[in-house]
Scaffold this active site. Structure first.
Site, PDB file in Angstrom:
ATOM      1  CB  SER A 119      23.888  22.327  15.032  1.00  0.00           C
ATOM      2  OG  SER A 119      23.609  22.669  13.712  1.00  0.00           O
ATOM      3  CG  ASP A 166      23.266  21.181  11.115  1.00  0.00           C
ATOM      4  OD1 ASP A 166      23.440  22.161  10.362  1.00  0.00           O
ATOM      5  OD2 ASP A 166      22.164  20.845  11.569  1.00  0.00           O
TER       6      ASP A 166
END
Length: 364
Positions: A119, A166
């Site tokens: 991420s 995320d």
């Protein structure tokens, strides 16, 4: 802060940080309203910032080959896969809700490897959002709102139809805890990682790309399957009673992964809460097989590495590909007392120098 002074002259007014995240289990279910179990990392993205007395935004990304980005607050963000769009888009969306009185200078630096499934883009967006909030004098900005805006940036400007996992893990997650997140209503609870567990991330060396259409195609296949099954999302499918006959073979595989992964995530959270590492490891291994065979979002080199890691760890733990897939990293869980041996043997499997493979501890 020192780099900011070199680039902009003088020190910043403040520094903000956003972590990366690793998803323990529950991949490709967030945009299907499912359950996920990510956790934030110690590594991430830092932004040093200072307000300007005009409407100019100047961003220096210290880790990029093309480090400079500059625009006026009123300029529309470009649509591309580059970091310029992420920075410009996040400033623009934040400015619309939390207006700046002038421009801002930002120095961005991080220690998250890009394209690794940890991420980096969500961390980047949330960090920029926090810098804008700080520059606007807002200390009360809801982190969930920042997460939602960061997701919109991915959708509108980067062209990735990602879910919310995320951004929520990065903006809201608590250190040392996994987050059992319901992606339908964004409710969550912390699940403490047992003190005698070690969570590790193994970088495969295979760079992951989500903007080539593979990620968006998977989402479209899931949405098509949900329509044919007559449900709002695959979250609503009962795995014990579902009739797959109305789906084509590809849709069946995609939907089967999502439905089974949601169930595995529930069970994994319970196993973590009770310290049942053997059950947790079995669920991780099953999740990897599902990602590989049903969702077809793995990579041959990562598959090979996961098999090796599972063999090294044994029954007390497990490994799987993590994140969006198509390369990137795998995540492994073992007993903390076994971690040094496991890490050493993983590296030995790839030669004396690890052949570019990197192992990092996420917890303990």
């Amino acid at each position: 802060m020192a780099r900011f002074a070199e680039v902009f002259g003088g020190g910043p007014e403040g520094v903000v940080f956003a972590p990366g995240r690793v998803n323990l289990i529950g991949d490709h279910v967030d945009y299907n309203d499912g359950l996920v179990l990510p956790m934030p990392l110690e590594v991430g993205t830092a932004v040093a910032w200072r307000a300007r007395d005009d409407d100019r935004v100047v961003v220096h990304a210290a880790d990029m080959d093309d480090p400079y980005c500059a625009f006026d607050l009123a300029d529309p963000p470009p649509r591309s896969a580059g970091w310029h769009s992420l920075a410009h888009g996040m400033v623009s969306l934040m400015q619309a809700e939390f207006p700046l009185t002038g421009g801002i200078e930002m120095l961005v630096s991080g220690d998250l490897p890009r394209g690794s499934g940890l991420s980096s883009s969500a961390s980047f967006c949330v960090a920029v959002g926090r810098a804008v909030a700080a520059s606007s004098g807002r200390t009360d900005v809801d982190p969930v709102r920042i997460a939602r805006l960061a997701q919109q940036v991915e959708h509108r400007f980067a062209g990735v139809a990602c879910g919310i996992m995320d951004q929520m893990a990065v903006a809201v997650g608590n250190p040392g805890n996994a987050m059992l997140l319901d992606c339908r209503d964004l409710s969550w609870r912390d699940v403490a990682v047992p003190q005698d567990w070690c969570v590790m991330i193994v970088q495969s060396g295979v760079t992951r790309e989500l903007v080539d259409g593979a990620y968006n195609a998977r989402r479209e296949q899931c949405e098509s399957a949900a329509r044919k099954l007559g449900v709002a999302s695959l979250r609503d499918v009962d795995p014990d009673t579902v009739d797959w006959t109305g789906l084509d073979p590809v849709e069946t595989r995609r939907a089967r992964h999502v439905v089974s992964e949601i169930r595995r995530t529930r069970l994994a959270a319970k196993a973590m809460a009770t310290g049942d590492i053997e059950s947790f490891g079995r669920l991780m291994r099953a999740a990897h097989v599902s990602m590989r065979d049903d969702f077809e979002a793995s990579h041959p080199e990562v598959d090979r590495q996961v098999i090796q890691i599972d063999r090294i760890i044994g029954p007390r733990g497990g490994a799987r590909i993590t994140g969006g897939g198509f390369g990137g990293a795998s995540v492994a869980v073992c007993l903390a007392e076994e971690a040094d041996r496991v890490i050493q043997e993983i590296r030995q499997e790839h030669g004396p120098d690890g052949a570019g493979l990197e192992v990092m501890r996420a917890v303990h």
